[in-house]
Design a protein around this motif. Structure first.
Motif, PDB file in Angstrom:
ATOM      1  N   VAL A  71      36.091  39.743  43.932  1.00  0.00           N
ATOM      2  CA  VAL A  71      36.051  41.211  43.988  1.00  0.00           C
ATOM      3  C   VAL A  71      35.820  41.683  45.412  1.00  0.00           C
ATOM      4  N   LEU A 133      32.824  41.955  36.043  1.00  0.00           N
ATOM      5  CA  LEU A 133      33.522  41.605  37.283  1.00  0.00           C
ATOM      6  C   LEU A 133      35.010  41.392  37.027  1.00  0.00           C
ATOM      7  N   GLU A 136      36.622  44.658  36.874  1.00  0.00           N
ATOM      8  CA  GLU A 136      36.799  45.224  38.210  1.00  0.00           C
ATOM      9  C   GLU A 136      38.024  44.623  38.899  1.00  0.00           C
ATOM     10  N   VAL A 137      38.262  43.338  38.711  1.00  0.00           N
ATOM     11  CA  VAL A 137      39.477  42.716  39.253  1.00  0.00           C
ATOM     12  C   VAL A 137      40.713  43.384  38.663  1.00  0.00           C
TER      13      VAL A 137
END
Length: 286
Positions: A71, A133, A136-137
């Motif tokens: 990220v 996470l 978010e990617v």
């Protein structure tokens, strides 16, 4: 929903040891960064048991740190035009599918007995430290200005989008909020997917309205997406758009958990009436 992308226990442990032995992405030459990123994304397909914090604790922390690194690299100046490189499209979506498309923890019980925001705490997904996470990617992927959407449609296809829709059943509000943002962006950027996404939202609503075992998780978030979609409808409305109002949105008023999504539903209906006020009589008659 579980999809057959991901690691078995032995594979998980083996991949975790590989992760810690690799250099940081920012530490290698420019030409080596994308291949290293792809390798790390592939390793992050490894999945772990989150029923206890003691199980595979070191491996889980190693994977979390690698996801953080991915990220941060995607957020840095060093990754300029990263998403123009189609080599990462399939590995990225494979990693996303391996982590997100999973069996959710669903509470059993009557709709009126389930979580109410004013009464208690929602059910939180135990693997959120990894899942957040990965979301978010995916968010950075679908929102990247340099993304080649024509090539990305090969991986952000109907099967992938259906997997995202299944996750709206999550009782973790953080997950539904992530999904809302991502599906909305996919609708905006992947134009050939728009009709499919609208039909899928309609199917979800019909299942909720007419199935005895359906719960309202995700209905409010999908209505928020729909409110933005309706705002973009041209006037005069197309027949299938009017049909959506009369055969899907109006029946949502009769569901048991109306109070959980009433503001979003009212906004959607008002959007239709602003575009064609003559629909008011049909709305009032139900």
């Amino acid at each position: 929903m579980e999809v057959g992308w991901g690691g078995r226990d032995g594979l998980s442990r083996r991949k975790a040891s590989w992760i810690t032995s690799l250099p940081e992405i920012r530490a290698v030459n420019n030409d080596d960064r994308v291949p290293l990123l792809i390798r790390k994304m592939k390793m992050c397909e490894a999945k772990y048991d989150f029923s206890s914090p003691r199980i595979d604790a070191a491996q889980k922390e190693g994977k979390r740190k690698t996801l953080v690194e991915i990220v941060e690299y995607m957020s840095s100046d060093r990754s300029s035009n990263l998403f123009a490189d189609s080599r990462i499209y399939a590995p990225l979506c494979s990693m996303v599918a391996a982590n997100l498309f999973r069996a959710l923890t669903i509470c059993e019980g009557d709709e009126e007995d389930l979580y109410d925001p004013e009464d208690g705490e929602p059910l939180m997904e135990p693997d959120w430290s990894h899942v957040s996470l990965v979301y978010e990617v995916l968010r950075r992927f679908v929102t990247a200005s340099e993304l080649n959407t024509k090539l990305a449609r090969k991986v952000i296809d109907q099967r992938f989008v259906l997997g995202l829709f299944d996750l709206f059943q999550s009782e973790d509000p953080r997950e539904r909020e992530c999904l809302k943002t991502i599906v909305h962006r996919i609708y905006g950027r992947f134009v050939p997917m728009r009709s499919f996404i609208r039909r899928t939202i309609q199917h979800v609503f019909h299942h909720y309205i007419y199935s005895d075992d359906a719960h309202s998780s995700g209905v409010a978030e999908l209505l928020e997406i729909l409110g933005s979609v309706i705002n973009g409808f041209s006037v005069p409305l197309k027949p299938d758009h009017r049909e959506f109002l009369l055969r899907t949105l109006i029946p949502l008023h009769s569901a048991a958990a109306l109070t959980k999504y009433y503001p979003q539903l009212s906004f959607c209906v008002s959007q239709f009436l602003e575009k064609e006020p003559q629909l008011a009589e049909s709305v009032l008659l139900g």
